[in-house]
Design an enzyme around this catalytic site. Structure first.
Site, PDB file in Angstrom:
ATOM      1  N   GLU A  83     -58.006  42.493  -5.399  1.00  0.00           N
ATOM      2  CA  GLU A  83     -56.991  43.173  -6.214  1.00  0.00           C
ATOM      3  C   GLU A  83     -56.669  42.269  -7.383  1.00  0.00           C
ATOM      4  O   GLU A  83     -56.452  41.060  -7.188  1.00  0.00           O
ATOM      5  CB  GLU A  83     -55.687  43.415  -5.441  1.00  0.00           C
ATOM      6  CG  GLU A  83     -55.743  44.537  -4.458  1.00  0.00           C
ATOM      7  CD  GLU A  83     -54.384  44.828  -3.813  1.00  0.00           C
ATOM      8  OE1 GLU A  83     -53.331  44.636  -4.467  1.00  0.00           O
ATOM      9  OE2 GLU A  83     -54.386  45.250  -2.644  1.00  0.00           O
ATOM     10  N   GLU A 105     -52.910  42.055   2.728  1.00  0.00           N
ATOM     11  CA  GLU A 105     -51.794  41.153   2.405  1.00  0.00           C
ATOM     12  C   GLU A 105     -50.970  40.820   3.646  1.00  0.00           C
ATOM     13  O   GLU A 105     -49.746  40.995   3.673  1.00  0.00           O
ATOM     14  CB  GLU A 105     -50.913  41.758   1.312  1.00  0.00           C
ATOM     15  CG  GLU A 105     -51.622  41.832  -0.037  1.00  0.00           C
ATOM     16  CD  GLU A 105     -50.715  42.189  -1.202  1.00  0.00           C
ATOM     17  OE1 GLU A 105     -49.644  42.766  -0.962  1.00  0.00           O
ATOM     18  OE2 GLU A 105     -51.077  41.883  -2.347  1.00  0.00           O
TER      19      GLU A 105
HETATM   20  C1  BG6 Z   1     -50.438  44.726  -3.593  1.00  0.00           C
HETATM   21  C2  BG6 Z   1     -50.789  45.831  -2.640  1.00  0.00           C
HETATM   22  O1  BG6 Z   1     -49.230  44.193  -3.144  1.00  0.00           O
HETATM   23  O2  BG6 Z   1     -50.183  44.996  -4.918  1.00  0.00           O
HETATM   24  C3  BG6 Z   1     -51.031  47.177  -3.275  1.00  0.00           C
HETATM   25  O3  BG6 Z   1     -51.843  45.492  -1.783  1.00  0.00           O
HETATM   26  C4  BG6 Z   1     -50.096  47.345  -4.443  1.00  0.00           C
HETATM   27  O4  BG6 Z   1     -50.876  48.152  -2.286  1.00  0.00           O
HETATM   28  C5  BG6 Z   1     -50.427  46.276  -5.480  1.00  0.00           C
HETATM   29  O5  BG6 Z   1     -50.123  48.615  -5.011  1.00  0.00           O
HETATM   30  C6  BG6 Z   1     -49.653  46.376  -6.769  1.00  0.00           C
HETATM   31  O6  BG6 Z   1     -48.286  46.435  -6.506  1.00  0.00           O
HETATM   32  P1  BG6 Z   1     -47.382  47.584  -7.090  1.00  0.00           P
HETATM   33  O7  BG6 Z   1     -46.053  47.359  -6.515  1.00  0.00           O
HETATM   34  O8  BG6 Z   1     -47.426  47.437  -8.577  1.00  0.00           O
HETATM   35  O9  BG6 Z   1     -48.018  48.863  -6.657  1.00  0.00           O
END
Ligand code: BG6
Length: 490
Positions: free
Chosen positions: A387, A197
């Site tokens: 993701e 990211e």
């Molecule tokens: C992304 C990141 O921003 O979202 C992860 O690459 C992160 O590291 C994921 O865990 C989900 O966000 P959060 O804040 O729910 O953990």
């Protein structure tokens, strides 16, 4: 049915959110190790000792006071210290991933496990061997590792002594780390991502000037150093092994104009340029886009340290694939008096057509299709969604079962959206769901914001057995992978 035969189904985690063992086997601390837990309403704090020896707390974007040192405070709990103990339990976790039929596992290498301070000439051998063992274990099950080199975890020493990515010297430290990874794991790892990211260093523009201009100045300079570091790493990665496929990784938000007011349409376009395209245009095309000047001028960014040599590196180090995280869309507007909502590293205005999670994130599968088609059309490089997922509360029933139909629904709709995008010509080659096993949330530091197919018995204070349990979604994803993404009967 459009998913190709060799499609890479799997899941994703990051070292600092799951490994634990924060000070074992020679690992040095990273910023997350001095970051407390928070909640949806309470921010995480970074802790320090000030020049007079008093404990202090700062928010992510605040500066460390003059003379202060980052510190672990005795009366605070730091969730990343334990994570979900994957450092010790990786064999059990990988066996569970294999049981689901994973073709790939996205994970990251903790920089400070290989280079505890970040400045060492030689890596910490215990760290190097740990990851070699993990990769071998994955290979045993024919699971292809997909490795993020930097996932929010610059060694703390580099943060404190060098000012982190504000300093050009970080380029060389990072390149040494990346080169070590490519050389040590040649033949074991083929898929790499240089920066997770990366676009999060660019502030999301607001109309009210609530983001001070120094944040653009710093963010844009940091990004330049990261672009150069990434471009150098890509060239080394290709030289070490021409088989390596190396990608950029963008925090993918699908921005929509909240109204058809032409001002909103323009603001939305500029949002895409500033937050989404700025980084990948450089990483995929090897040069700064025309609109970079507009962004720099708007936020009075000046005297950037960008050399001709840097620009040459950018040209030579373009990535092989585009990867991104996708959780949500955001409506943006130039109008005031609207209901503001949060989200993954972003804010927007409430979209009446969408549902919102308990953490206030919208669910928008069509946004994923939109994003995929837009990006593929722009770069025509292979794409991976690395993701995607729903952070939600889970309840363990008396018999140990965990029913998470909401998570299954979320995945089904997003997988259908990917299917449509492939049908429309997008070269999508893989999908790794976020937090395939529950991990510590990056945003809030909570564990109860659970994303996993696998439940981990640990709470926000670190109590629990750390035992792993299969949720209903575990069995669903297993069937989905066996059906290669065909959701018809699922
Ligand atoms: C992304 C990141 O921003 O979202 C992860 O690459 C992160 O590291 C994921 O865990 C989900 O966000 P959060 O804040 O729910 O953990």
């Amino acid at each position: 049915m459009s998913f190709p035969k060799n499609f890479l189904w799997g899941g994703a985690t990051a070292a600092n959110q799951c490994e634990g063992a924060w000070n074992e086997d020679g690992r040095g601390p990273a910023l997350t190790d001095v970051t407390t837990g928070g909640t949806v309403n309470k921010p995480r704090y970074i802790t320090y000792i000030d020049k007079d020896g008093n404990p202090g707390f700062k928010k992510k974007h605040d500066k460390l006071p003059e003379g202060a040192h980052y510190a672990v405070l005795e009366d605070q709990y730091y969730p990343n210290h334990k994570g979900i103990d994957q450092y010790h339990r990786y064999k059990e976790d990988i066996a569970l991933f294999a049981e689901m039929g994973f073709k790939t596992y996205r994970m990251s290498i903790s920089w400070s496990r290989l280079f505890p301070k970040g400045i060492e000439e030689e890596p910490n051998q215990a760290g190097v061997e740990h990851y070699r063992d993990v990769f071998k274990e994955l290979k045993k099950y024919n699971i292809e590792p997909l490795v993020t080199i930097w996932h929010f975890d610059t060694p703390l020493y580099l943060e404190e002594e060098y000012g982190g990515w504000n300093n050009r010297k970080l380029i060389d430290f990072y390149v040494r780390f990346a080169e070590t990874c490519f050389k040590e794991y040649k033949g074991l790892v083929r898929y790499w991502l240089t920066f997770n990211e990366i676009n999060n260093s660019m502030p999301q523009p607001t109309r009210d000037g609530s983001i001070p201009e120094w944040r653009y100045q710093e963010g844009i300079q940091q990004l330049h150093y990261q672009f150069v570091a990434s471009a150098k790493a890509v060239q080394i990665g290709h030289a070490v092994d021409p088989e390596n496929m190396i990608g950029c990784m963008i925090c993918g938000i699908c921005y929509y104009p909240a109204t058809c007011d032409p001002e909103d349409i323009m603001w939305n376009r500029h949002m895409w340029e500033t937050k989404i395209f700025y980084c990948s245009d450089v990483q995929c095309r090897g040069k700064y886009p025309t609109y970079a000047k507009r962004i720099w001028d708007t936020y009075h960014v000046k005297d950037l340290d960008i050399t001709d040599e840097d620009l040459e590196e950018l040209k030579k180090g373009t990535v092989d694939m585009y990867t991104f995280s996708y959780y949500m869309s955001q409506n943006v507007t130039t109008h005031t008096g609207v209901e503001v909502v949060g989200g993954n590293m972003s804010t927007g205005t409430k979209n009446p057509y969408l549902q919102y999670s308990d953490w206030g994130w919208s669910t928008d599968p069509s946004g994923l299709q939109y994003y995929l088609e837009m990006i593929y059309d722009r770069y025509e490089k292979p794409v991976m969604v690395v993701e995607n997922g729903l952070g939600a509360y889970d309840k363990v029933e008396e018999d140990g079962s965990i029913h998470d139909p909401f998570r299954i629904d979320y995945y089904r709709e997003h997988i259908k959206a990917m299917d449509r995008a492939i049908e429309n010509g997008v070269d999508l080659i893989g999908y790794t769901t976020w937090g395939c096993i529950d991990v510590v949330s990056a945003g809030t530091g909570e564990i109860r914001k659970r994303y996993g197919f696998i439940y981990v018995d640990v709470d926000d204070e670190g109590n629990g057995t750390m035992n792993r349990m299969r949720k209903d979604s575990f069995f669903w994803y297993q069937k989905l992978i066996a059906a290669n993404g065909n959701t018809e009967n699922l």
